[in-house]
Design a protein around this motif. Structure first.
Motif, PDB file in Angstrom:
ATOM      1  N   ARG A   5     -11.505  65.811 -34.055  1.00  0.00           N
ATOM      2  CA  ARG A   5     -12.076  64.592 -33.494  1.00  0.00           C
ATOM      3  C   ARG A   5     -11.987  63.458 -34.490  1.00  0.00           C
ATOM      4  O   ARG A   5     -11.778  62.315 -34.132  1.00  0.00           O
ATOM      5  CB  ARG A   5     -13.512  64.836 -33.059  1.00  0.00           C
ATOM      6  N   TRP A   8      -8.484  62.177 -34.157  1.00  0.00           N
ATOM      7  CA  TRP A   8      -8.207  61.428 -32.919  1.00  0.00           C
ATOM      8  C   TRP A   8      -8.850  60.057 -32.979  1.00  0.00           C
ATOM      9  O   TRP A   8      -8.241  59.063 -32.649  1.00  0.00           O
ATOM     10  CB  TRP A   8      -8.724  62.201 -31.714  1.00  0.00           C
ATOM     11  N   ASP A 108      -5.209  62.274 -17.330  1.00  0.00           N
ATOM     12  CA  ASP A 108      -5.591  62.309 -18.745  1.00  0.00           C
ATOM     13  C   ASP A 108      -5.385  60.990 -19.454  1.00  0.00           C
ATOM     14  O   ASP A 108      -5.586  60.892 -20.663  1.00  0.00           O
ATOM     15  CB  ASP A 108      -4.821  63.412 -19.480  1.00  0.00           C
ATOM     16  N   LEU A 110      -5.889  57.402 -21.064  1.00  0.00           N
ATOM     17  CA  LEU A 110      -6.965  56.586 -21.610  1.00  0.00           C
ATOM     18  C   LEU A 110      -6.884  55.188 -21.012  1.00  0.00           C
ATOM     19  O   LEU A 110      -5.798  54.682 -20.739  1.00  0.00           O
ATOM     20  CB  LEU A 110      -6.849  56.515 -23.126  1.00  0.00           C
ATOM     21  N   ARG A 246     -13.171  61.933 -26.183  1.00  0.00           N
ATOM     22  CA  ARG A 246     -12.007  61.111 -25.821  1.00  0.00           C
ATOM     23  C   ARG A 246     -12.447  59.669 -25.497  1.00  0.00           C
ATOM     24  O   ARG A 246     -11.804  58.968 -24.729  1.00  0.00           O
ATOM     25  CB  ARG A 246     -11.255  61.733 -24.647  1.00  0.00           C
ATOM     26  N   SER A 291     -11.984  54.902 -22.820  1.00  0.00           N
ATOM     27  CA  SER A 291     -12.403  56.244 -22.423  1.00  0.00           C
ATOM     28  C   SER A 291     -11.433  56.802 -21.394  1.00  0.00           C
ATOM     29  O   SER A 291     -10.372  56.209 -21.139  1.00  0.00           O
ATOM     30  CB  SER A 291     -13.838  56.222 -21.872  1.00  0.00           C
ATOM     31  N   ASP A 292     -11.798  57.947 -20.807  1.00  0.00           N
ATOM     32  CA  ASP A 292     -10.958  58.550 -19.773  1.00  0.00           C
ATOM     33  C   ASP A 292     -11.829  59.145 -18.676  1.00  0.00           C
ATOM     34  O   ASP A 292     -13.063  59.100 -18.731  1.00  0.00           O
ATOM     35  CB  ASP A 292      -9.998  59.591 -20.368  1.00  0.00           C
ATOM     36  N   ASP A 295     -14.493  62.103 -19.679  1.00  0.00           N
ATOM     37  CA  ASP A 295     -15.619  61.627 -20.479  1.00  0.00           C
ATOM     38  C   ASP A 295     -16.536  60.729 -19.657  1.00  0.00           C
ATOM     39  O   ASP A 295     -17.773  60.801 -19.779  1.00  0.00           O
ATOM     40  CB  ASP A 295     -15.110  60.872 -21.708  1.00  0.00           C
TER      41      ASP A 295
END
Length: 423
Positions: A5, A8, A108, A110, A246, A291-292, A295
């Motif tokens: 994390r 990322w 997926d 973003l 994410r 975000s996505d 999340d």
């Protein structure tokens, strides 16, 4: 925080993508890619555990309704998720993520989420309230100097959009500065200067008016009291506890892969342009986050039910005030609309809607790669209305056209994250 994390969010986030969409591989964490542009496709997600898909007839109705909205609004691409215990789930992508290549939208990707950032900033503020470090009825003048009416405006009024401070993103000079050089960074002080050159709109607490200026000030309060940069405080105290790995608060124009390209007409020329790599620092605490789908699905429940706050503070958050729109109220960085609780977002190139229906424990997330209005209405609102008319007919996400100062901060005059407003 795990090493992956950290990579990322911090290392990988430092790489700004230069106009190229990198598609996901088959078998990614959020399902296989959609098979083709302009096609509605089911997308199995590991987050759907315990949720069967909606029945075939309801899914078909949603497919038809959303294709019609896509056609009507000319939205390039959309990601939609609905989860309702006892009814099932519906996860779909429509259209293209990149008009230049024809790459399809996938679950997926973003996305920039605009004013949904406000729910994170206000959650951070309310955590400090729970820690006894600040009070909602403290005046902003205790923490930030030279604010008009700063000795009267409270943190509660800022979070509830009742300060009377002019919305900096509606300043003409700001709009010119943003659109003439959309990759330039803005500081919080620069943003406040655009606001403070205007007279206050009304006495503190006397009315409701959506203003991004309020959130810039609250972001500065979080930094002053916590002693941490806002992005790091939110990461460590909001994102990590909520399990949102994410989601990030960029400090510049960084936009990790994979992401959709975003298209806007909020430009100096008035023509449609690709706004993917515009620097969102001008939105900062009011609208900079990314975000996505998965999340945001989790965040909808967390923010609406108060998972990160004490029950007393969450009750304060949900104590809404009238907005001038029937069925709509605004609390502390959150709105209620015909039973739905959450927020939407809009900034050049992107729109989002993340809401939760406590009565049915249902969640709705919509992500779009444009902010171009259709006949004066925001596309995310039209998507939300089309979906809820089918899945929750007693709780339709509806705003009348041209609803002025509404809790849906996504249009000029109603607080959009566009250059002419802010969402």
């Amino acid at each position: 925080m795990s090493g992956s994390r950290i990579c990322w969010r911090r290392a990988c986030a430092g790489l700004a993508m230069a106009g190229m969409l990198v598609g996901p591989t088959v078998g990614t964490a959020y399902g296989d890619p959609s098979p083709a542009p302009t096609t509605a496709s089911a997308s199995a997600s590991p987050g759907d555990t315990g949720f069967a898909t909606l029945d075939a007839a309801t899914s078909a109705r949603l497919d038809r309704a959303l294709r019609e909205v896509m056609t009507e609004t000319s939205v390039p691409g959309a990601i939609v998720g609905v989860w309702a215990p006892g009814k099932g789930s519906y996860v779909r992508t429509f259209g293209t993520a990149d008009k230049a290549t024809g790459a399809p939208m996938t679950t997926d990707l973003l996305m920039r989420i605009g004013s949904e950032t406000k729910t994170f900033t206000v959650t951070a503020l309310l955590e400090l309230v729970d820690q006894g470090k600040i009070g909602l009825d403290d005046t902003i003048g205790r923490y930030v100097d030279d604010v008009p009416n700063g000795d009267e405006i409270t943190l509660r009024q800022l979070a509830g959009m009742r300060s009377g401070l002019f919305n900096y993103s509606e300043d003409e000079d700001f709009f010119k500065a943003l659109t003439s050089d959309p990759e330039r960074p803005f500081t919080p002080d620069e943003l406040l200067n655009y606001s403070f050159r205007h007279p206050v709109q009304f006495a503190p607490g006397a009315d409701f008016e959506y203003s991004n200026t309020n959130l810039i000030l609250l972001g500065l309060v979080v930094e002053e009291v916590s002693g941490m940069p806002l992005d790091r405080y939110i990461e460590e105290n909001v994102l990590d506890p909520a399990g949102l790995d994410r989601t990030l608060f960029p400090t510049g124009a960084e936009f990790p892969r994979p992401h959709a390209q975003g298209y806007t007409d909020q430009t100096a020329s008035g023509k449609v342009e690709n706004a993917t790599d515009w620097n969102p620092s001008w939105g900062w605490a009011a609208g900079a986050m990314i975000s996505d789908l998965e999340d945001l699905r989790e965040w909808a429940r967390v923010v609406a039910t108060g998972t990160l706050l004490t029950p007393e503070t969450q009750a304060e958050r949900l104590r809404t005030e009238p907005t001038g729109v029937a069925g709509a109220g605004y609390g502390l960085g959150i709105f209620t609309l015909h039973g739905w609780v959450g927020h939407n977002g809009s900034l050049p190139g992107y729109e989002s809607l993340t809401v939760y229906l406590p009565e049915e424990r249902a969640t709705l997330v919509v992500l779009l790669n444009t902010d171009i209005a259709h006949d004066g209405e925001e596309p995310s609102t039209l998507f939300g209305e089309a979906i809820t008319r089918i899945v929750s007919p007693d709780h339709v996400y509806y705003l009348p056209p041209g609803a002025g100062t509404s809790p849906a901060p996504s249009g000029s005059g109603s607080g959009s994250d566009r250059g002419s407003g802010s969402g």
